[in-house]
Design a protein around this motif. Sequence first.
Motif, PDB file in Angstrom:
ATOM      1  N   ASP A 149       0.827  -1.199   0.000  1.00  0.00           N
ATOM      2  CA  ASP A 149       0.000   0.000   0.000  1.00  0.00           C
ATOM      3  C   ASP A 149       0.866   1.255   0.000  1.00  0.00           C
ATOM      4  OD1 ASP A 149      -2.646   1.218   0.059  1.00  0.00           O
ATOM      5  OD2 ASP A 149      -2.124   1.892   2.072  1.00  0.00           O
ATOM      6  N   ALA A 150       1.973   1.177   0.708  1.00  0.00           N
ATOM      7  CA  ALA A 150       2.881   2.323   0.742  1.00  0.00           C
ATOM      8  C   ALA A 150       3.850   2.289  -0.431  1.00  0.00           C
ATOM      9  CB  ALA A 150       3.657   2.344   2.059  1.00  0.00           C
ATOM     10  N   GLY A 151       3.819   1.202  -1.191  1.00  0.00           N
ATOM     11  CA  GLY A 151       4.695   1.090  -2.355  1.00  0.00           C
ATOM     12  C   GLY A 151       6.142   0.808  -2.003  1.00  0.00           C
ATOM     13  N   ILE A 152       6.337   0.101  -0.885  1.00  0.00           N
ATOM     14  CA  ILE A 152       7.721  -0.205  -0.507  1.00  0.00           C
ATOM     15  C   ILE A 152       7.888  -1.700  -0.323  1.00  0.00           C
ATOM     16  CG2 ILE A 152       8.090   2.035   0.608  1.00  0.00           C
ATOM     17  CD1 ILE A 152       7.635   0.699   3.250  1.00  0.00           C
ATOM     18  N   ILE A 153       9.130  -2.108  -0.140  1.00  0.00           N
ATOM     19  CA  ILE A 153       9.444  -3.536  -0.061  1.00  0.00           C
ATOM     20  C   ILE A 153       9.405  -4.011   1.390  1.00  0.00           C
ATOM     21  CG2 ILE A 153      11.247  -5.248  -0.468  1.00  0.00           C
ATOM     22  CD1 ILE A 153      12.218  -3.402  -2.766  1.00  0.00           C
ATOM     23  N   ASN A 154       8.727  -5.114   1.604  1.00  0.00           N
ATOM     24  CA  ASN A 154       8.596  -5.680   2.943  1.00  0.00           C
ATOM     25  C   ASN A 154       9.752  -6.635   3.212  1.00  0.00           C
ATOM     26  OD1 ASN A 154       7.542  -6.509   5.419  1.00  0.00           O
ATOM     27  ND2 ASN A 154       6.221  -8.058   4.483  1.00  0.00           N
ATOM     28  N   ASN A 155      10.930  -6.075   3.356  1.00  0.00           N
ATOM     29  CA  ASN A 155      12.100  -6.944   3.523  1.00  0.00           C
ATOM     30  C   ASN A 155      12.593  -7.001   4.960  1.00  0.00           C
ATOM     31  OD1 ASN A 155      13.210  -4.488   3.857  1.00  0.00           O
ATOM     32  ND2 ASN A 155      14.608  -4.573   2.115  1.00  0.00           N
ATOM     33  N   GLY A 156      11.838  -6.362   5.840  1.00  0.00           N
ATOM     34  CA  GLY A 156      12.229  -6.435   7.250  1.00  0.00           C
ATOM     35  C   GLY A 156      13.336  -5.466   7.612  1.00  0.00           C
ATOM     36  N   ALA A 157      13.966  -4.851   6.600  1.00  0.00           N
ATOM     37  CA  ALA A 157      15.074  -3.945   6.903  1.00  0.00           C
ATOM     38  C   ALA A 157      14.539  -2.525   7.100  1.00  0.00           C
ATOM     39  CB  ALA A 157      16.096  -3.971   5.783  1.00  0.00           C
ATOM     40  N   GLY A 158      14.035  -1.934   6.025  1.00  0.00           N
ATOM     41  CA  GLY A 158      13.581  -0.557   6.133  1.00  0.00           C
ATOM     42  C   GLY A 158      12.159  -0.437   6.641  1.00  0.00           C
ATOM     43  N   PHE A 159      11.351  -1.429   6.350  1.00  0.00           N
ATOM     44  CA  PHE A 159       9.929  -1.343   6.676  1.00  0.00           C
ATOM     45  C   PHE A 159       9.675  -1.802   8.101  1.00  0.00           C
ATOM     46  CE2 PHE A 159       5.514  -3.297   6.132  1.00  0.00           C
ATOM     47  CZ  PHE A 159       4.879  -2.090   6.365  1.00  0.00           C
ATOM     48  N   LYS A 160       9.138  -0.896   8.908  1.00  0.00           N
ATOM     49  CA  LYS A 160       8.959  -1.205  10.325  1.00  0.00           C
ATOM     50  C   LYS A 160       7.654  -1.921  10.649  1.00  0.00           C
ATOM     51  CE  LYS A 160      11.799   2.563  12.080  1.00  0.00           C
ATOM     52  NZ  LYS A 160      11.804   3.749  12.954  1.00  0.00           N
ATOM     53  N   ARG A 161       6.877  -2.170   9.644  1.00  0.00           N
ATOM     54  CA  ARG A 161       5.621  -2.891   9.829  1.00  0.00           C
ATOM     55  C   ARG A 161       4.601  -2.163  10.706  1.00  0.00           C
ATOM     56  NH1 ARG A 161       7.515  -8.451  11.706  1.00  0.00           N
ATOM     57  NH2 ARG A 161       9.341  -7.257  12.328  1.00  0.00           N
ATOM     58  N   PHE A 162       4.615  -0.851  10.650  1.00  0.00           N
ATOM     59  CA  PHE A 162       3.484  -0.100  11.183  1.00  0.00           C
ATOM     60  C   PHE A 162       3.467   1.244  10.476  1.00  0.00           C
ATOM     61  CE2 PHE A 162       4.738   3.511  13.886  1.00  0.00           C
ATOM     62  CZ  PHE A 162       6.109   3.331  13.896  1.00  0.00           C
ATOM     63  N   THR A 163       2.306   1.834  10.411  1.00  0.00           N
ATOM     64  CA  THR A 163       2.187   3.167   9.821  1.00  0.00           C
ATOM     65  C   THR A 163       1.259   4.008  10.687  1.00  0.00           C
ATOM     66  OG1 THR A 163       0.294   2.509   8.436  1.00  0.00           O
ATOM     67  CG2 THR A 163       2.478   2.298   7.456  1.00  0.00           C
ATOM     68  N   LEU A 164       1.410   5.314  10.579  1.00  0.00           N
ATOM     69  CA  LEU A 164       0.512   6.247  11.242  1.00  0.00           C
ATOM     70  C   LEU A 164      -0.199   7.021  10.147  1.00  0.00           C
ATOM     71  CD1 LEU A 164       3.060   7.464  13.921  1.00  0.00           C
ATOM     72  CD2 LEU A 164       1.221   5.798  14.234  1.00  0.00           C
ATOM     73  N   ALA A 165      -1.460   7.291  10.337  1.00  0.00           N
ATOM     74  CA  ALA A 165      -2.208   8.014   9.310  1.00  0.00           C
ATOM     75  C   ALA A 165      -2.916   9.220   9.893  1.00  0.00           C
ATOM     76  CB  ALA A 165      -3.227   7.093   8.654  1.00  0.00           C
ATOM     77  N   ILE A 166      -2.999  10.254   9.101  1.00  0.00           N
ATOM     78  CA  ILE A 166      -3.746  11.457   9.453  1.00  0.00           C
ATOM     79  C   ILE A 166      -4.828  11.643   8.405  1.00  0.00           C
ATOM     80  CG2 ILE A 166      -3.614  13.980   9.611  1.00  0.00           C
ATOM     81  CD1 ILE A 166      -0.755  13.621  10.701  1.00  0.00           C
ATOM     82  N   ASN A 167      -6.064  11.572   8.840  1.00  0.00           N
ATOM     83  CA  ASN A 167      -7.164  11.789   7.901  1.00  0.00           C
ATOM     84  C   ASN A 167      -7.443  13.269   7.730  1.00  0.00           C
ATOM     85  OD1 ASN A 167      -7.323   9.015   7.785  1.00  0.00           O
ATOM     86  ND2 ASN A 167      -9.569   8.972   7.880  1.00  0.00           N
ATOM     87  N   CYS A 168      -7.760  13.650   6.493  1.00  0.00           N
ATOM     88  CA  CYS A 168      -8.009  15.051   6.150  1.00  0.00           C
ATOM     89  C   CYS A 168      -9.464  15.216   5.730  1.00  0.00           C
ATOM     90  CB  CYS A 168      -7.079  15.475   5.017  1.00  0.00           C
ATOM     91  SG  CYS A 168      -5.336  15.300   5.446  1.00  0.00           S
ATOM     92  N   TYR A 169      -9.861  16.487   5.564  1.00  0.00           N
ATOM     93  CA  TYR A 169     -11.262  16.763   5.249  1.00  0.00           C
ATOM     94  C   TYR A 169     -11.567  16.739   3.751  1.00  0.00           C
ATOM     95  CZ  TYR A 169     -11.908  17.961  10.155  1.00  0.00           C
ATOM     96  OH  TYR A 169     -11.976  17.904  11.525  1.00  0.00           O
ATOM     97  N   SER A 170     -10.535  16.699   2.900  1.00  0.00           N
ATOM     98  CA  SER A 170     -10.759  16.710   1.450  1.00  0.00           C
ATOM     99  C   SER A 170      -9.506  16.244   0.707  1.00  0.00           C
ATOM    100  CB  SER A 170     -11.098  18.126   0.980  1.00  0.00           C
ATOM    101  OG  SER A 170      -9.965  18.981   1.152  1.00  0.00           O
ATOM    102  N   GLU A 171      -9.689  15.891  -0.577  1.00  0.00           N
ATOM    103  CA  GLU A 171      -8.530  15.550  -1.410  1.00  0.00           C
ATOM    104  C   GLU A 171      -7.618  16.763  -1.534  1.00  0.00           C
ATOM    105  OE1 GLU A 171      -9.572  13.811  -5.160  1.00  0.00           O
ATOM    106  OE2 GLU A 171     -10.766  12.210  -4.253  1.00  0.00           O
TER     107      GLU A 171
END
Lengths: 146, 146
Positions: free
Chosen positions: B62-84
């Motif tokens: 979904d984030a467009g990155i590689i799940n190789n255990g090195a760079g990807f920390k396996r969690f994300t934080l999201a901020i929802n906005c009111y519009s595109e």
Amino acid sequence: MINPPQRISFVTLGVSDLTASKKFYTEKFGWHPLENDSEGIVFFQMNGLILSLFPDSELAADAGIINNGAGFKRFTLAINCYSEQEVNDIFSSLKEKGVEIVKPPEKAFWGGYSGYVKDNDNNLWEFAYNPFIALDNSGNITSPGG
Amino acid sequence: MINPPQRISFVTLGVSDLTASKKFYTEKFGWHPLENDSEGIVFFQMNGLILSLFPDSELAADAGIINNGAGFKRFTLAINCYSEQEVNDIFSSLKEKGVEIVKPPEKAFWGGYSGYVKDNDNNLWEFAYNPFIALDNSGNITSPGG
């Protein structure tokens, strides 16, 4: 059996360079950190919870685990409780259910009471009583330090 | 210059076994997941934000990155906005400030609009507009799906 309250009080990022990370969030994101007495940690008031930046080695040490990059994901989630007793009750209940206790609750150097468990995927959850942070009736942190 | 709003809308854990993780949070923590149409993701309503469980490989994709255990920390934080538009404005502003764009905002398969940036420590922040989730005046998620 007491279940953990369904809320998040802190998201803590275990950072490699606290100064660089503080700079990122204050300068790039334009966020305003909370005033606090410690140089060693940075807090941002979010919607009912706090984002904190804390050196990864200290975060690992706080949970009593090794910061070797393998098991430790360099972030933790925390649920604040209304009393030490509530923390104890939650730990007893989780232990009965076979949840792995990473660090049994104990008096913390910052004046509170806290311990850690982990989920099936090594995500760390801290349960804490912090006498200096009020929770409102919905369990939100609305007035840290006050 | 628009700064990202100082809030967290989602904490997403990238899990290795969604069934096992759902079982952990429902049985061990005793938490109640939200009803949703997808079998592939699990949501828990917290205080003004949502905890979601999502397979780590899909979260990485979904984030467009590689799940190789090195760079990807396996969690994300999201901020929802009111519009595109708000999402776009935030991205423009962050780009101007030299923040690394991981995935520029785009229409998402789930009907919303989202993109990812990362902080200096490889922590992923998603900014999203979700037409199906209302934010109250404080930016809290209070009535998902409704």
